[in-house]
Design a protein around this motif. Structure first.
Motif, short mmCIF file in Angstrom:
data_model
loop_
_atom_site.label_atom_id
_atom_site.label_comp_id
_atom_site.label_asym_id
_atom_site.label_seq_id
_atom_site.Cartn_x
_atom_site.Cartn_y
_atom_site.Cartn_z
N ALA A 128 0.86 -0.76 -0.10
CA ALA A 128 0.30 0.00 0.07
C ALA A 128 1.04 1.44 -0.14
O ALA A 128 0.57 2.18 -0.59
CB ALA A 128 -1.09 -0.32 1.33
N GLU A 129 2.00 1.73 0.64
CA GLU A 129 3.16 2.44 1.29
C GLU A 129 3.31 2.79 -0.27
O GLU A 129 4.23 3.76 -1.00
CB GLU A 129 3.60 2.27 1.86
N ILE A 130 4.03 1.98 -0.77
CA ILE A 130 4.77 1.66 -2.81
C ILE A 130 3.28 2.04 -3.24
O ILE A 130 4.17 2.94 -4.12
CB ILE A 130 5.45 0.62 -3.13
N LEU A 131 2.90 1.66 -3.65
CA LEU A 131 1.06 1.99 -4.27
C LEU A 131 1.07 3.69 -4.89
O LEU A 131 1.39 4.38 -5.10
CB LEU A 131 -0.03 1.30 -4.42
N HIS A 132 0.66 4.18 -3.13
CA HIS A 132 0.69 5.21 -1.95
C HIS A 132 2.02 6.59 -3.00
O HIS A 132 1.76 7.15 -3.74
CB HIS A 132 0.61 5.67 -0.68
N ARG A 133 3.05 6.12 -3.34
CA ARG A 133 3.86 6.52 -3.12
C ARG A 133 4.55 7.50 -5.12
O ARG A 133 4.68 8.09 -5.37
CB ARG A 133 5.59 6.23 -2.74
N ASN A 134 3.65 5.88 -5.47
CA ASN A 134 3.85 5.89 -6.98
C ASN A 134 2.07 6.52 -7.73
O ASN A 134 2.62 6.49 -8.74
CB ASN A 134 4.44 4.29 -7.66
N GLY A 135 2.04 6.93 -6.79
CA GLY A 135 0.98 7.72 -7.33
C GLY A 135 -0.58 7.24 -7.32
O GLY A 135 -1.29 8.04 -8.24
N LEU A 136 -0.79 6.48 -6.40
CA LEU A 136 -2.15 6.10 -6.58
C LEU A 136 -3.11 6.90 -5.98
O LEU A 136 -2.97 7.94 -4.85
CB LEU A 136 -2.23 5.34 -5.48
N PRO A 137 -4.30 7.48 -6.79
CA PRO A 137 -5.25 8.67 -6.18
C PRO A 137 -5.65 8.11 -4.70
O PRO A 137 -6.25 7.07 -4.77
CB PRO A 137 -6.32 8.59 -7.28
N ARG A 138 -6.39 9.09 -4.10
CA ARG A 138 -6.65 9.29 -3.26
C ARG A 138 -8.04 7.96 -3.16
O ARG A 138 -9.01 8.31 -4.14
CB ARG A 138 -6.79 10.66 -2.79
N GLY A 139 -8.23 7.05 -2.31
CA GLY A 139 -9.37 6.49 -2.29
C GLY A 139 -9.04 5.03 -2.41
O GLY A 139 -9.99 4.60 -3.10
N VAL A 140 -8.31 5.04 -4.03
CA VAL A 140 -8.11 4.21 -5.00
C VAL A 140 -7.88 2.79 -4.08
O VAL A 140 -8.78 1.43 -4.60
CB VAL A 140 -7.39 4.18 -6.50
N LEU A 141 -6.71 2.66 -3.60
CA LEU A 141 -7.03 1.13 -2.50
C LEU A 141 -6.62 1.69 -0.61
O LEU A 141 -5.91 2.74 -0.85
CB LEU A 141 -5.56 0.62 -2.61
N ASN A 142 -7.23 1.35 0.20
CA ASN A 142 -7.81 1.48 1.16
C ASN A 142 -6.84 0.75 1.89
O ASN A 142 -7.86 -0.83 1.62
CB ASN A 142 -9.17 2.17 1.78
N LEU A 143 -6.33 0.71 2.53
CA LEU A 143 -5.52 -0.57 4.19
C LEU A 143 -6.20 -0.45 5.04
O LEU A 143 -6.30 0.67 5.75
CB LEU A 143 -4.13 -0.12 3.55
N VAL A 144 -7.25 -1.89 5.50
CA VAL A 144 -7.71 -1.82 6.66
C VAL A 144 -6.91 -2.79 7.22
O VAL A 144 -7.53 -3.79 7.56
CB VAL A 144 -9.68 -1.17 6.72
#
Ligand code: ADP
Length: 486
Positions: free
Chosen positions: A192-208
């Motif tokens: 999730a951290e890698i995807l987030h830093r590589n430009g994942l738009p907000r809300g597209v992947l949420n980690l719970v």
């Protein structure tokens, strides 16, 4: 904060709507060294899970219409970063799950390959154009993303399974709420951290992250989840299937196995022993594709058992991060108890323990169990019918191929099935008649390619196949549109 250090232990938060959230944590303990906490990982509440689902729903319209290049690039960049950091991530996997370093790095590379594969698939989604039965009318058959995908994963492949569910979900334009197993959440957090830093738009992947009974259950009950892809135990899988049916929602469910490996008289003994050793005991036997039933014909039985037992005694069981270790620890205390209970049950049922099954001590305190082999097993024994999910296998002696096939298929499961033989006739017959989703000839039942379908029959799997091009079946929905040129 997304990850911070408190009392020398790193705290890792959930990713909800593009923000790192959470102030309650669960420890992730290294099974090779119980004194080491790998990290503290957020334990989401029901409200936080609902917020994650709401965020995924809100992000869906834009992401589902995003350009294929954007989706392909995100998956490719993620793949490349995983590959660049394979040693670091592989070590994290070994620390949290107990796979050996070689297995941990191998699984990490596989995750990178899965992201790379779906980076290409994002560019290849096609459809069909057909003439209608009505002149002047054209029919298009296209695929659209399903919507919000709930992903629930187990601990035994902490990076490969999240990868093979997340990558196709994002590839085809779905948004995601992902919940890893509480025993091993670190690799999913890393993804999730890698995807987030590589430009994942907000809300597209949420980690719970958090408990199945809280986070998983909230995902099952929420109306805004369009499909759930789950891998885990039979009992939870049934619960997921029932909840999805209640909501008329799509489900993809991978559960257990009691995978047979047949060894025929004409097998190459060396190959058969290698295949059994790998399939039954590598990854500490903690694979749903593990060969737990070794079905061996009479004339080769004694030679096979002697050679396998000898090889087993030379396997080095120990700390996952030590270079010489071949079999890492059992993942946690609960799983270890289950393994030991089945080992004593096997003896009570009349099977003979010919190798392993003993707790061993090492320099660090960990869940170290030597691989166990039973002989004199019958198909009706519980140890031959129920999934143990540890380094425990049993041998059933049979007279011939026909009896072997009947025993192999005589199970409520149907994930993977193998045969060791040099007979083309028997190999071909087995490929056609094994009641399993995956069949292996002279190869371990475990271990599969990332670009072809994965899944089983009967009580092992429910819903469309995972991985490869077949993943499109679950992660998209078909639209048939008609248009008139008049
Ligand atoms: P195992 O731990 O043996 O792999 P489980 O089926 O218990 O198998 O766990 C697989 C995943 O399902 C984990 O992420 C777990 O937290 C989750 N889970 C457990 N119980 C539930 C539940 N009631 N609803 C949804 N998910 C659950």
């Amino acid at each position: 904060m997304k990850s911070t250090v408190c009392c020398n232990v790193a705290l890792h938060q959930n990713l909800i709507d593009g923000a790192w959230i959470g102030n309650r944590f669960l420890p992730n303990i290294n099974p090779s060294d119980l004194s080491e906490t790998v990290g503290e990982f957020a334990s989401a509440t029901e409200d936080e899970t609902q917020a994650a689902i709401t965020a995924a729903r809100a992000a869906f319209p834009a992401w589902s219409r995003s350009g294929i290049l954007e989706r392909s690039r995100l998956l490719r960049d993620t793949s490349q970063e995983i590959l660049r950091r394979k040693d670091e991530i592989g070590a994290l996997l070994s620390r949290e799950e107990g796979k050996t370093m070689a297995e941990g790095i191998g699984e990490t590379v596989r995750a990178a390959q899965i992201f790379e594969f779906f980076s290409g698939e994002a560019l290849r989604l096609g459809g069909e154009v057909l003439p209608s039965v009505r002149p002047g009318v054209e029919v298009q058959v296209t695929r659209e993303p399903l919507g919000v995908i709930g992903i629930i994963t187990p601990w035994n492949f902490p990076i490969a399974i999240p990868a093979w569910k997340i990558a196709p979900a994002l590839c085809y334009g779905n948004t995601v709420v992902v919940k890893p197993a509480e025993v091993a959440p670190a690799c999913t957090w890393m993804l999730a951290e890698i995807l987030h830093r590589n430009g994942l738009p907000r809300g597209v992947l949420n980690l719970v992250m958090g408990k199945g009974s809280v986070v998983g259950q909230a995902m099952l009950e929420h109306r805004e989840v369009d499909g759930i892809t789950f891998t885990g135990s039979v009992s939870t899988g049934r619960r997921v299937a029932e909840a999805c049916a209640r909501h008329m929602r799509r489900s993809q469910i991978e559960m257990g196995g009691k995978n047979p490996l047949i060894v025929l008289d004409d097998a190459d003994l060396g190959v058969a022993v290698d295949v059994a050793l790998n399939g039954s005991f590598f990854s500490t036997g903690q694979r749903c594709t593990a060969s737990s039933r070794l079905i061996v014909t009479d004339a080769i039985h004694d030679r096979f058992v002697a050679a396998l037992a000898e090889q087993m005694t030379s396997l080095r069981v120990g700390h996952a991060m030590e270079a010489t270790t071949q079999i890492g620890p059992v993942v946690d205390e609960g799983q270890l108890k289950q393994d030991l209970d089945y080992i004593s049950l096997g003896q009570t049922e009349g099977a003979r323990l010919v190798a392993g099954g003993a707790l061993v001590t090492r320099q660090t305190e960990g869940h170290f169990l030597t691989p166990a082999l039973f002989t004199d097993c019958t198909p009706t024994m519980r140890i031959m019918r129920e999934e143990i999910f540890g380094p425990v296998a049993g041998v059933i002696r049979v007279n011939d191929y026909d009896e072997a096939l009947a025993v192999a298929n005589g199970t409520e499961f149907g994930l993977s099935a193998g045969i060791c033989t040099t007979s083309l006739k028997h190999a071909s017959h087995f490929r056609r008649n094994a009641e399993a989703g995956m069949v292996m000839v002279n190869l371990p039942t475990a271990g599969v390619d990332f670009h072809v379908p994965f899944g089983g029959r009967k009580g092992s799997s429910f819903g469309p196949r995972e991985q490869g091009r077949y993943a499109v079946e679950f992660f998209t929905t078909v639209k048939t549109s008609y248009s008139s040129s008049f």
